[in-house]
Design an enzyme around this catalytic site. Structure first.
Site, PDB file in Angstrom:
ATOM      1  N   LYS A  14       0.845  -1.222  -0.139  1.00 55.19           N
ATOM      2  CA  LYS A  14      -0.034   0.122   0.116  1.00 55.19           C
ATOM      3  C   LYS A  14       0.985   1.271  -0.147  1.00 55.19           C
ATOM      4  O   LYS A  14       2.055   1.316   0.703  1.00 55.19           O
ATOM      5  CB  LYS A  14      -0.667  -0.069   1.431  1.00 55.19           C
ATOM      6  CG  LYS A  14      -1.873   0.841   1.436  1.00 55.19           C
ATOM      7  CD  LYS A  14      -2.967   0.743   2.679  1.00 55.19           C
ATOM      8  CE  LYS A  14      -3.702   1.652   2.743  1.00 55.19           C
ATOM      9  NZ  LYS A  14      -4.822   1.608   3.855  1.00 55.19           N
ATOM     10  N   SER A  65      -9.688   1.859   3.046  1.00 51.54           N
ATOM     11  CA  SER A  65      -8.979   2.471   2.442  1.00 51.54           C
ATOM     12  C   SER A  65      -7.884   1.579   1.534  1.00 51.54           C
ATOM     13  O   SER A  65      -7.314   2.142   0.485  1.00 51.54           O
ATOM     14  CB  SER A  65      -8.112   3.851   3.274  1.00 51.54           C
ATOM     15  OG  SER A  65      -7.199   2.914   4.155  1.00 51.54           O
ATOM     16  N   SER A  72      -9.949  -0.646   7.209  1.00 50.60           N
ATOM     17  CA  SER A  72      -9.347  -0.199   5.982  1.00 50.60           C
ATOM     18  C   SER A  72      -8.554  -1.533   5.170  1.00 50.60           C
ATOM     19  O   SER A  72      -8.338  -1.625   4.087  1.00 50.60           O
ATOM     20  CB  SER A  72      -8.302   0.675   6.095  1.00 50.60           C
ATOM     21  OG  SER A  72      -8.981   1.809   5.994  1.00 50.60           O
TER      22      SER A  72
END
Lengths: 485, 94, 481
Positions: A76, A152, A176
């Site tokens: 990420k 997210s 997330s």
């Protein structure tokens, strides 16, 4: 959607443990995996947009030829990688190249695996539940490109679901990892707070953030936890306790395991298809010998307001450092205060500004006690609910999200509604307990549904036993989106 | 509740410049969110201690031993504006 | 009564910031060394790079507890760090890791000598925090150096018990002396390792309520603090007497102009948005830990002061001078202990006299002079055995300090051995009496001073080598005969 038959599959569609077996037997090399991924990313990512900064997309890693025996991991965009851009998908970190590696990256390097230099898309600074708040544009759900992948860590989940990644790391502050995992039909684990080092994870809310795996199945999740978990002297909040070999708990069985069903999670607002999928999963687990009982987590309804106070307060302080002085974007201005204000006003996205201002407000003079301090106290009550429940429970099962993936754009202008999509995942962050989202069905429209398994602090092993037993008796994890680029 | 003036004041503390339109929109949205957050007022928190950390650990300390610092060029490698070995910002007037 | 003259009383509280001399910074392993190339002692943590996390330095906690105990503070069982949020380019995270509602320690005291006895100054709190970086202001831009960022700081806050600039000066000197004894800081104001801000307000004498205060910053020496306070008292008095009010504000001391100026305000205290630092778990300080550190605290200046008077018979004045510096006190005590002669008072007088003046003229401490206890005692042995005069000894001392030669060597080289044999002295005496008939008759007429003049003449004729005691006896004997 289709169940893959295991014959003649492209390498990028396999799990990490399948690839590791092949690597061990000498049938393939790491380079073969890179090539397969590269091909897939080239064909699929223009549609999915799981990865960011596509202009520097290839090669996927430096010195690829030297990597042997490893399966590359997608990372990420909020996890620092020395020498490679890490921008939290925010304009304010434009061009930021960390001069150091996050501890999880060091661990990956030390494990013989590699990571993809290309980072996965996310909501700016992890502020969001749909990956629509990214400076690099939104990510599409591979199961239906009109839908969000969740957020997210939507980029990581979509990359794994679309076979653009074998496995990935995400971060989870209020859901997330778990919520996008459920939206994309993959496995996602938020470890116990303190289990995985946060050093090098660009902080959203320091007391809630954890890095965790997003994988195609439970075994991969355990394997990736084996790589990243453990005490880190560089993170004062990481806990110095022995890390078990998580793959060993996969086959521990679940007979007699005591599982709670919190009544507060099965209420109005829960999508009926999600409700029945989770109930059906519970039936399967019952048949496998687990004992279920209803429990009450009294303060569940307060989790979202508590979260949005604590998380934004911490974020407002954590994000103060993005001011254009040392790195990232700087707006031209004649004096210092204007430089701060213009830089931050121009380069933070809408949601980031909203949260920073909310967080600044709840900490400000005259409001601290009424908002922030009160939230910390209710956090105690939420934590106590779990402590009490786990006195005679091994795990708790809930839906991961009250609904399956929603349509792109549907909630962008209604932040409150967006916040409520984390209603089932937030409590685990507030209490610091581990939670996994596991595929448990599909809606009639073909969107994945996830269930959440929670356990007490540092008891990820129970989650692995339970999820593996379930996975062995279902086929959901083998489903692939019927996605033609 | 939160009025526009308060949002402006807080945005200034947070050093974020807001356009008039943003300010209007934010004031409304923050009002909604705070209205929702006000739900917490119904919880009795008398004699409940606050929780700032998810896990109760304490006394985390390291030894006073030197670690290598970053080379200066690396420390400055992301700088938008620098001069020799210093970062540069617009003149600060005290 | 419009014409009544109001006497104002100053109410002063001091905030001292002290660098601890640990090897590494408070929250990372970077060196704390002073004066290095800008930004050469930085890492992701002290630069506040995204993703970095602080880990607290054990030695900082130990030193902080030590200082708090030496200042008679109560150590709090549970203490934690908080974030103090404000934007400033010397603060890379735009928050400072500090302590707010649960500081390390509270409620201490420090006794200062006001010249009219001891005065007790309360210590509100001693807490731990990190220092900010350094800004260098150029014509059009400001340069930022983060080497200092993260250096461990103690903030020592006094109660507003101080009532004059002189008391403030005394408080700082006393505090500095205590800190030096603990050996946990350089206390060097020039390097910025000791800094002091002051809060000052005025109120009519006898009034209970406090007036509006100003905060003074940017003083670079103890004298600067004293001068700034004196200026501020004058300024505030002027305002009050002309019927004006005091604005609560921060003012900067300008050493060159000898004035304070209002500072362009940063955020006010209420806007700091303190909250518990989520990256650092709290600390529980055990009673054992406190005891362990308490036991490691050396004898402090006021304790040494008492003991010096008791054990070595020093006067209050002498003891005070000797304990003011830790190194001087240690050197003095080393000499006292090694001294085997009879005249302890002489030894003490040598410290307060020749040694101190040599030190002052060289801008050193006594302990910084190039002389060992053995060397000093060797020199004083010559004096005690009457082999050289006190006057010669002072010359020898200077020479010893300059040349690093031994006392014996210098005395031999300069032929300074005192003339104590009566026959030689008598010869010189006869000449002196012959050459100074007026003084002789003055003495005989009852002018005692004339005798000293004649002794002086005799000393001069002998090249300073005559034993003045014997010379005086001989002269007296002869003139009275």
């Amino acid at each position: 959607m289709a169940i893959s038959n295991g014959v003649d599959k492209k390498l990028n569609t396999l799990t990490a443990h399948e690839l590791l077996d092949k690597l061990k037997s000498g049938g393939i090399s790491s380079e073969d995996i890179f090539s397969a991924l590269e091909k897939r990313i080239k064909e699929a990512d223009p549609k999915v947009n799981a990865y960011v900064r596509n202009q520097v997309q290839l090669p996927l890693a430096d010195n690829r030829k030297n990597i042997t025996g490893g399966v590359p991991i997608a990372i990420k965009d909020n996890i620092c990688t020395e020498g490679y851009n890490t921008e939290c998908c925010s304009k304010i970190l434009e061009g930021f190249i960390p001069p150091y590696d996050a501890t999880v990256i060091k661990k990956i390097k030390g494990s013989g695996h590699a990571f993809l230099k290309l980072k996965t898309n996310m909501d700016e600074f992890a502020f969001g539940s749909s990956t629509e708040n990214s400076s690099f544009g939104l990510t599409h759900n591979p199961w239906n490109l009109d839908y969000v992948p969740g957020g997210s860590s939507g980029g990581s989940a979509a990359a794994v679901a679309s076979d653009e990644a074998i496995w990935a790391l995400g971060s989870d502050t209020g859901g997330s990892i778990r919520q996008p995992a459920s939206f994309c039909g993959v496995v996602g684990l938020k470890p116990t707070y303190g289990r995985v080092s946060r050093y090098g994870l660009i902080a959203f809310a320091s007391s809630l953030d954890q890095i965790g795996p997003i994988t195609k199945d439970v075994r991969d999740c355990a394997l990736l936890m084996n790589i990243i978990a453990g005490y880190d002297p560089n993170d004062s909040t990481s806990v110095n306790t022995q890390v078990p070999d998580y793959t060993k708990s996969l086959n521990s069985g679940i007979k007699g395991l005591k599982i709670g069903i919190p009544k507060e999670y099965f209420v109005e607002g829960l999508d009926p298809e999600v409700n029945s999928a989770v109930k059906e999963a519970i039936n399967i687990l019952k048949k496998l010998g687990a004992d279920f009982k209803e429990v009450s987590l009294n303060h569940t309804q307060y989790a979202v307001p508590v979260y949005y106070i604590i998380a934004t307060a911490e974020a407002s302080s954590n994000l103060a450092r993005f001011d254009g002085v040392q790195y990232g974007f700087r707006s031209k201005a004649a004096n210092l205060i204007d430089m701060y204000k213009k830089t931050r006003g121009e380069a933070f996205g809408e949601e980031a500004k909203r949260r920073i201002i909310l967080g600044t407000f709840v900490l400000s003079h005259g409001y601290y006690d009424a908002y922030y301090l009160r939230a910390l106290k209710v956090r105690t009550l939420i934590k106590q609910d779990f402590d009490k429940a786990f006195q005679d429970l091994d795990c708790i099962i809930t839906p991961t999200s009250p609904s399956p993936a929603f349509k792109i754009g549907e909630r962008v202008d209604d932040p409150l509604k967006m916040y409520l999509s984390d209603i089932y995942t937030i409590s685990a962050n507030l209490a610091g307990i581990p939670g996994m989202s596991l595929p448990c069905g599909f809606t009639k429209k073909g969107l994945p549904i996830g269930m959440q398994i929670l356990a007490k602090h540092f008891d990820e092993e129970r989650i692995f036993s339970l999820s593996f037993a379930y996975e062995q008796n279902t086929e959901w994890h083998k489903m692939k989106p019927d996605f033609k680029p | 509740m939160i009025d526009k003036k308060t949002v402006e004041y807080v945005a200034n503390l947070a050093r974020i410049e807001l356009k008039e339109k943003e300010l209007d929109k934010l004031s409304g949205q923050l009002g909604d969110i705070l209205g929702f957050i006000d739900k917490l007022k119904e919880v009795n928190v008398d004699s409940v201690p606050p929780t700032s950390h998810a896990i109760s650990i304490g006394n985390v300390l390291r030894d006073d031993s030197l670690k290598e610092s970053l080379p200066v060029n690396k420390a400055l490698s992301n700088s938008p504006l620098k001069n020799g070995s210093s970062f540069i910002v617009p003149k600060v007037i005290e | 009564m419009p014409n009544e003259i109001i006497n104002y009383e100053a109410v002063i509280g001091l905030e001292v910031h002290l660098h601890l001399n640990t090897k590494t910074k408070a929250f990372c392993g970077c060196s704390t060394e002073f004066g290095k190339e800008p930004n050469s002692q930085t890492c992701p943590v002290c630069l506040g790079l995204p993703g970095s996390l602080p880990v607290f330095n054990r030695t900082v906690l130990d030193y902080a507890i030590k200082v708090a105990l030496a200042l008679n503070c109560k150590i709090q069982e549970y203490t934690k760090f908080d974030r103090k949020n404000y934007f400033y380019p010397d603060l890379p995270k735009n928050y400072q890791i500090s302590q707010y509602d649960l500081p390390l320690s509270k409620g201490g005291l420090l006794n200062i000598d006001t010249g009219e006895g001891l005065k007790r100054i309360g210590i509100t709190r001693v807490h731990m925090e990190e220092d900010a970086g350094k800004l260098i202001h150029e014509d059009n831009v400001t340069l930022v150096d983060f080497n200092r960022t993260g250096i461990p700081l103690l903030e020592i806050v006094s109660e507003p018990d101080i009532n004059s600039p002189e008391e403030a000066y005394q408080y700082l000197s006393t505090l500095k002396s205590v800190i030096e004894y603990l050996d946990i800081s350089d206390c060097d104001m020039e390097k910025g390792s000791l800094r002091c801000d002051a809060n000052i307000s005025l109120r009519p004498k006898g009034e209970k309520n406090l007036g509006v205060k100003t905060e003074l910053k940017n003083m670079n020496s103890f004298k600067g603090v004293k001068d700034a306070l004196a200026y501020e008292i004058k300024r505030q008095t002027g305002l009050l007497e002309s019927g004006g009010g005091i604005t609560q504000e921060t003012r900067l001391w300008d050493d060159k102009e000898s004035k304070t100026f209002p500072m362009r305000t940063k955020e006010g205290a209420k806007d700091y948005r303190y909250f518990p630092e989520p990256d650092l778990p709290p600390f529980i300080i055990s009673a054992e830990k406190i005891k362990e550190i308490k036991d490691s605290i050396p004898e402090l200046p006021y304790e040494k002061y008492g003991r010096f008077m008791k054990e070595y018979g020093l006067s209050e004045y002498d003891a005070k001078i000797l304990v003011a510096s830790k190194e001087d006190a240690f050197f003095a005590e080393e000499c006292f202990n090694a001294y085997s002669g009879k005249d302890k008072k002489m030894l003490v007088n040598w410290f307060i006299g020749p040694l101190l003046s040599e030190a002052n003229s060289r801008s050193l401490k006594i302990s910084g002079l190039n002389i060992s206890s053995a060397g000093l005692l060797e020199l004083l042995g010559f004096v005690e055995r009457n082999e050289i005069s006190n006057l010669s000894a002072k010359v020898v001392l200077t020479e010893m300090l300059d040349s690093q030669k031994s006392a014996a060597g210098i005395i031999k080289e300069k032929n300074l051995i005192q003339i104590s044999d009566t026959e030689s002295l008598k010869e010189i005496m006869v000449q002196v009496i012959d050459e100074n008939p007026k003084s002789v008759s003055d003495y005989k007429a009852g002018k005692e001073n004339a005798l000293m003049f004649l002794v002086g003449q005799l000393m001069r004729k002998s090249g300073g080598k005559a034993n003045p005691k014997i010379a005086k006896e001989l002269l007296k004997e002869r003139l009275n005969a």
